[in-house]
Design a protein around this motif. Structure first.
Motif, mmCIF file in Angstrom:
data_model
loop_
_atom_site.group_PDB
_atom_site.id
_atom_site.type_symbol
_atom_site.label_atom_id
_atom_site.label_comp_id
_atom_site.label_asym_id
_atom_site.label_seq_id
_atom_site.Cartn_x
_atom_site.Cartn_y
_atom_site.Cartn_z
ATOM 1 N N GLY A 58 1.203 1.734 -3.871
ATOM 2 C CA GLY A 58 0.002 2.515 -4.132
ATOM 3 C C GLY A 58 -1.163 1.613 -4.125
ATOM 4 O O GLY A 58 -2.188 1.720 -4.935
ATOM 5 N N PHE A 59 -1.040 0.381 -3.804
ATOM 6 C CA PHE A 59 -2.088 -0.589 -3.768
ATOM 7 C C PHE A 59 -3.162 -0.263 -2.812
ATOM 8 O O PHE A 59 -2.970 0.483 -1.717
ATOM 9 N N GLU A 60 -4.497 -0.458 -2.815
ATOM 10 C CA GLU A 60 -5.499 -0.329 -2.028
ATOM 11 C C GLU A 60 -6.101 -1.397 -1.340
ATOM 12 O O GLU A 60 -6.462 -2.518 -2.078
ATOM 13 N N ASN A 92 -4.180 -7.117 -9.406
ATOM 14 C CA ASN A 92 -4.715 -7.479 -8.079
ATOM 15 C C ASN A 92 -3.658 -8.503 -7.457
ATOM 16 O O ASN A 92 -3.203 -9.534 -7.938
ATOM 17 N N THR A 127 -8.747 -3.960 -0.228
ATOM 18 C CA THR A 127 -10.140 -4.052 -0.647
ATOM 19 C C THR A 127 -10.858 -5.137 0.122
ATOM 20 O O THR A 127 -12.135 -5.218 -0.079
ATOM 21 N N VAL A 166 0.827 -1.402 0.072
ATOM 22 C CA VAL A 166 -0.007 -0.089 0.091
ATOM 23 C C VAL A 166 0.887 1.179 -0.108
ATOM 24 O O VAL A 166 0.844 2.328 -0.823
ATOM 25 N N LYS A 167 1.877 1.315 0.861
ATOM 26 C CA LYS A 167 2.745 2.534 1.234
ATOM 27 C C LYS A 167 3.608 2.761 -0.189
ATOM 28 O O LYS A 167 3.647 3.751 -0.909
ATOM 29 N N LEU A 219 -5.459 -6.878 -2.339
ATOM 30 C CA LEU A 219 -5.016 -5.685 -2.785
ATOM 31 C C LEU A 219 -5.467 -5.476 -4.225
ATOM 32 O O LEU A 219 -5.163 -6.251 -5.067
ATOM 33 N N HIS A 220 -5.971 -4.261 -4.744
ATOM 34 C CA HIS A 220 -6.085 -3.829 -5.910
ATOM 35 C C HIS A 220 -5.409 -2.701 -6.392
ATOM 36 O O HIS A 220 -5.090 -1.678 -5.614
#
Length: 104
Positions: free
Chosen positions: A28-30, A46, A32, A24-25, A40-41
């Motif tokens: 830039g994955f999110e 994914n 979900t 994520v950090k 993580l998308h």
């Protein structure tokens, strides 16, 4: 054989939450989803993280029938790394070292 590669990549990590925080950090994955694994998308792929010993990156290959594909690949020298017939899915290492998840 009309198989398709998905946009999904799976890894296993001893600490999935720490691994997810990194992706994520730094990339830039999110996040979900968190069950049954961390999802993580990203824009184009994914990433899914399960708790467990590292397998390396695992690509997803969708097949018409997991059991038939597994049997055919075993005859060609592949090795089953992890079998989950109830899902159904099967992790295979081919003779060239690539690991992929057969799913239908």
């Amino acid at each position: 054989m009309a198989n398709t590669f998905g946009a999904d990549i799976l890894i296993q990590a001893e600490d999935p939450e720490m691994a997810a925080a990194f992706y994520v950090k730094e990339l830039g994955f999110e996040i979900t989803g968190t069950t049954p694994m961390i999802s993580l998308h990203g824009s184009y792929i994914n990433l899914f993280i399960e708790r467990g010993p590292a397998l390396g990156p695992v690509l997803e290959v969708t097949v018409a029938n997991v059991g038939e594909a597994k049997a055919r690949l075993l005859e060609k020298g592949c090795v089953i790394v992890k079998d989950e017939p109830d899902f159904p899915r099967c992790y295979v290492r081919d003779p060239f070292g690539l690991i992929y998840n057969l799913t239908s």
